[in-house]
Each structure stands twice: as structure tokens, then as C-alpha cells.
Design a protein around this motif. Sequence first.
Motif, short mmCIF file in Angstrom:
data_model
loop_
_atom_site.label_atom_id
_atom_site.label_comp_id
_atom_site.label_asym_id
_atom_site.label_seq_id
_atom_site.Cartn_x
_atom_site.Cartn_y
_atom_site.Cartn_z
N SER A 208 0.74 -0.99 -0.14
CA SER A 208 0.50 -0.16 -0.15
C SER A 208 0.98 1.12 0.12
CB SER A 208 -0.69 -0.53 1.30
OG SER A 208 -1.60 0.76 1.34
N LEU A 209 1.89 1.31 1.08
CA LEU A 209 2.75 2.27 0.63
C LEU A 209 4.24 2.53 -0.41
CD1 LEU A 209 3.71 1.89 4.49
CD2 LEU A 209 2.40 4.04 3.65
N TRP A 210 4.15 1.70 -0.73
CA TRP A 210 4.62 1.76 -2.19
C TRP A 210 4.23 1.86 -3.24
CZ3 TRP A 210 7.28 -4.12 -0.66
CH2 TRP A 210 8.68 -4.32 -0.19
N SER A 211 1.94 1.69 -3.45
CA SER A 211 1.95 2.25 -4.42
C SER A 211 1.90 4.02 -4.46
CB SER A 211 0.02 1.67 -3.97
OG SER A 211 0.56 0.64 -4.04
N ILE A 212 1.28 4.61 -2.85
CA ILE A 212 1.51 5.83 -2.88
C ILE A 212 2.74 6.25 -3.10
CG2 ILE A 212 1.14 7.83 -1.79
CD1 ILE A 212 -1.78 5.97 -1.68
N GLU A 213 3.74 5.81 -2.88
CA GLU A 213 5.22 6.13 -3.74
C GLU A 213 5.45 6.74 -5.03
OE1 GLU A 213 8.60 8.83 -2.29
OE2 GLU A 213 6.39 7.35 -0.80
N THR A 307 10.33 0.92 7.35
CA THR A 307 10.75 2.35 7.96
C THR A 307 9.66 3.33 7.40
OG1 THR A 307 13.37 1.97 7.53
CG2 THR A 307 12.24 4.72 7.26
N ARG A 308 8.78 3.28 6.74
CA ARG A 308 7.93 3.51 5.96
C ARG A 308 6.32 3.95 6.67
NH1 ARG A 308 8.52 6.01 0.73
NH2 ARG A 308 10.39 4.91 -0.56
N VAL A 309 5.72 1.83 6.89
CA VAL A 309 4.94 1.61 8.19
C VAL A 309 5.41 2.42 9.67
CG1 VAL A 309 4.07 -0.30 9.42
CG2 VAL A 309 4.76 -0.70 6.77
N ALA A 310 6.55 2.43 10.17
CA ALA A 310 6.84 3.23 11.22
C ALA A 310 5.93 4.90 10.93
CB ALA A 310 8.28 2.50 11.71
N LEU A 311 7.06 5.60 10.14
CA LEU A 311 7.04 6.88 10.08
C LEU A 311 5.49 6.77 9.60
CD1 LEU A 311 10.02 7.96 8.20
CD2 LEU A 311 9.25 8.26 10.06
#
Length: 417
Positions: A208-213, A307-311
Motif C-alpha cells: 500500500s505504501l509503495w503504491s502511494i510512493e 521504515t515507511r510503516v513506522a513513520l
Amino acid sequence: MSKIKTLLRNLGPGLLFASMAIGTSHLVLSTKAGAQYGWVMAIPILLANIFKYPFFEFGVRYTNVTNKTLIEGYLNRGKGYLWFYAFITLITTFTILAALYTVTAGLFINLFKVSRISVGMVALGLFAFISSLLIIGRYKFLEVSLKFVVSILFIALIVTTGLVILKGQVTEVENFSPPAIFNEVGILFLISLMGWMPTTVEASSWVSLWSIEKWKGQKEKPSLRESLQEFNTGYFMTALLALFFLIIGWMTLYGTNTELSGNATTFADQVVQLFTTHIGPWAYIFIAISAFATMFSTCMTAHDAVTRVALDIIDLLNPKVKLTGKKGYFALGVLVLAAVNFVVIATFSANMGKLVALATFVSFVVAPIIGYMNLKNVMSEEIPEIHRPKRSLRILTYLGIVFLSLFSLLYFWMIVF
């Protein structure tokens, strides 16, 4: 634009998922499954990939339709959902990266014959090198570099598997007795195998986060169909390569009573040697580099994702703080994770078995819970009826939740009684 061109243009999150998944679950657990239990272990591998599929697919679906991360969806369902996911992330932070870097360090020692240097020190060097790549290159470098790494890895494993099949199965030792699967040792191994096959369910938010990026660098966001097509390509690749590793372990070690070590360096040497002994010494460098590339790319993608998840979690739990998207905080997060996991590795030394067992057990137990949380996200009012999963996919989700829950209950029953 043709379908292939569209797929290549959108290639990114699914590719990173494949690169991250094709690591310990494949190189370590799939190979060991084939070596110890034979072809029959293809069944739990396929079941894990099938039953977990909706959990990951929902991450892509929710983000594409809402433009929100899956973690934001947890918060929208209730703060308890987000706190639970934050707790799971905290546990896996201290296990997953440490386990991955330990295996990779063992492979490095084996490949470059640097036995005088400890696994911990090699891991420290890998932490420093990968952290630098992530901080300087960020997502774009990660995506571009992994296109080459995964392509080479896929070709290498096809060739290796073909050579192993052509050579034929190794001769069984006299009076060989197949190990039992449904005893305490076998069940625990099944839980480890399915806990990280194809990867941990909490990694659904990573995609999910990689998609946004990925979409930040595009003029136009891909359609839901295009995003799912790209993800499905990566997912199919992870399942196929798991079977390749299983075949290699089965045809080269099954029936020889060879016990694969829990020590990272020893295990790495065994894996490389089992290929070269069966195929020929000429294949040593070819196999060693392929195995190292497998784990190196997994370390890089997992380190970036955690790292992205934690932030993202910190931002959502404390709206006044805004860490996501700022390069300085991302760099700090990468370095903090490197330091924390190096301490874990130094504490556990080269014994990766305990690290992998802990990480896979936690992932297995929480998998049905996170799967249900993801289902709640895609069935919420945020998702228009037309974009919600079809009835067949929802049924598969419930079957997956039941399947994984029953194995979790079986584990607890074995421990208590």
C-alpha cells in the motif's frame, strides 16, 4: 497502449513485493521443506499462497480506490485497529530485519570466503551499505535496481531448477524413513513455513505504501484493474519461485538424512554446496551469487518498507507530527532500524533459527486477524460497491481466516497439552 507496455509502466509495488517475499520463506524454508519432507510440502506452500492472496490484494484495492494507505484505513475503522497493528509492527521490527540480515550475512561469508569475520560484523556492514542506498536513492532507485535483480534471479532459478530436474533425484540412503509431518516438530515447521509464505500478512500495508510512493512520480494513477494486474504478476512469481526452491531441495537432499543447520553461515554453505554437488562445481559462483542477490534484495525492500510503516503509524497516532515524506526523518528511521536490529543480531549471534521461529510464529498467529482487518477496510463505505471484492474473493478470505486460525489453535493445544 498494449497490455504489456501498460504492465511495464506500472511495474513497481508488485515487483517490490516479489523481491521482498523471495527471501527467507523461499531460500531457507522452501528449500528445507523439500529437503526434509519432499514434494508433499508443495501442498502447504500452495495453500498458504492461495489463502493469503486476498489479504494482500485488499491492500492494493483499498489504496487504489481511496488514495489512502491501508494503515489509514485501520485508523478509520477505529483507533484500536491501528494500535493493534502498531503493536505487531513493533514485534516484527525486532525480528524480521534481524533474521533477514543474519541469513544474508551468512551467504556473504560463504560467497567471499571471509570466515574470519563474524556474522555480526558482516551484518553491520550490510546495514551500513543498504541504509546508504535507501537514504540516497530512495524509492526510485529501489524500483529500478530491483527490476534488474529480480529478472536475473528469475532466470537463474529457472535454469537451476531445470538443471536439477535433468540431473534427476539424488539416491536415497539405505533404510531411509520419511520424517513425520504431523508431530510436534513437523507442525512447528509447517507453522513457520506458512507463517512466512509468501511473506508476513502485515506486509499488505507495505505494498500500500509503495503504491502511494510510486504514483507520486506519475502524471496519471493506474486504474484498479491495472494495479491489480501488476500486483498479481509479482504474486504469481513469488508462488512459482517457492515451488522452484522446493524442487531443488527435494531433488538434491530428500532421502539423504542431511540435516540443514540453524547456523546462518553453515546453512549458507550447505545451500550452495547442495546445488554445486548435484549440478557440478562450475555452477558454484552462479548459485552463490543468485542466493546472495535473493537475500540482499529482500533486506533492502523490507528495510525500506518497515521504515515507511513506522513513520506512517507515528503520524497517524500523533496528528501533530508529520514525518512521512520528509527525507530527513526517513533517513533517521532507516538508521534507527539498522541500529536496533544490529543489537538483536549481536544478542542472538549466528543462530538464525530462533529469530526466524519467533518472527514466523508471530506472523502466523496474527495473520487471520490482519486479514479480517483488511476485509473490513475494503468492505467499508469508503469503497464504492463496484470496487469491492466479489463474493468469491470474500469467501476465499473467510476460508483463509478459518484455515490459519485452526493451525494457530492446534499450535496452542500442542504447547498446553
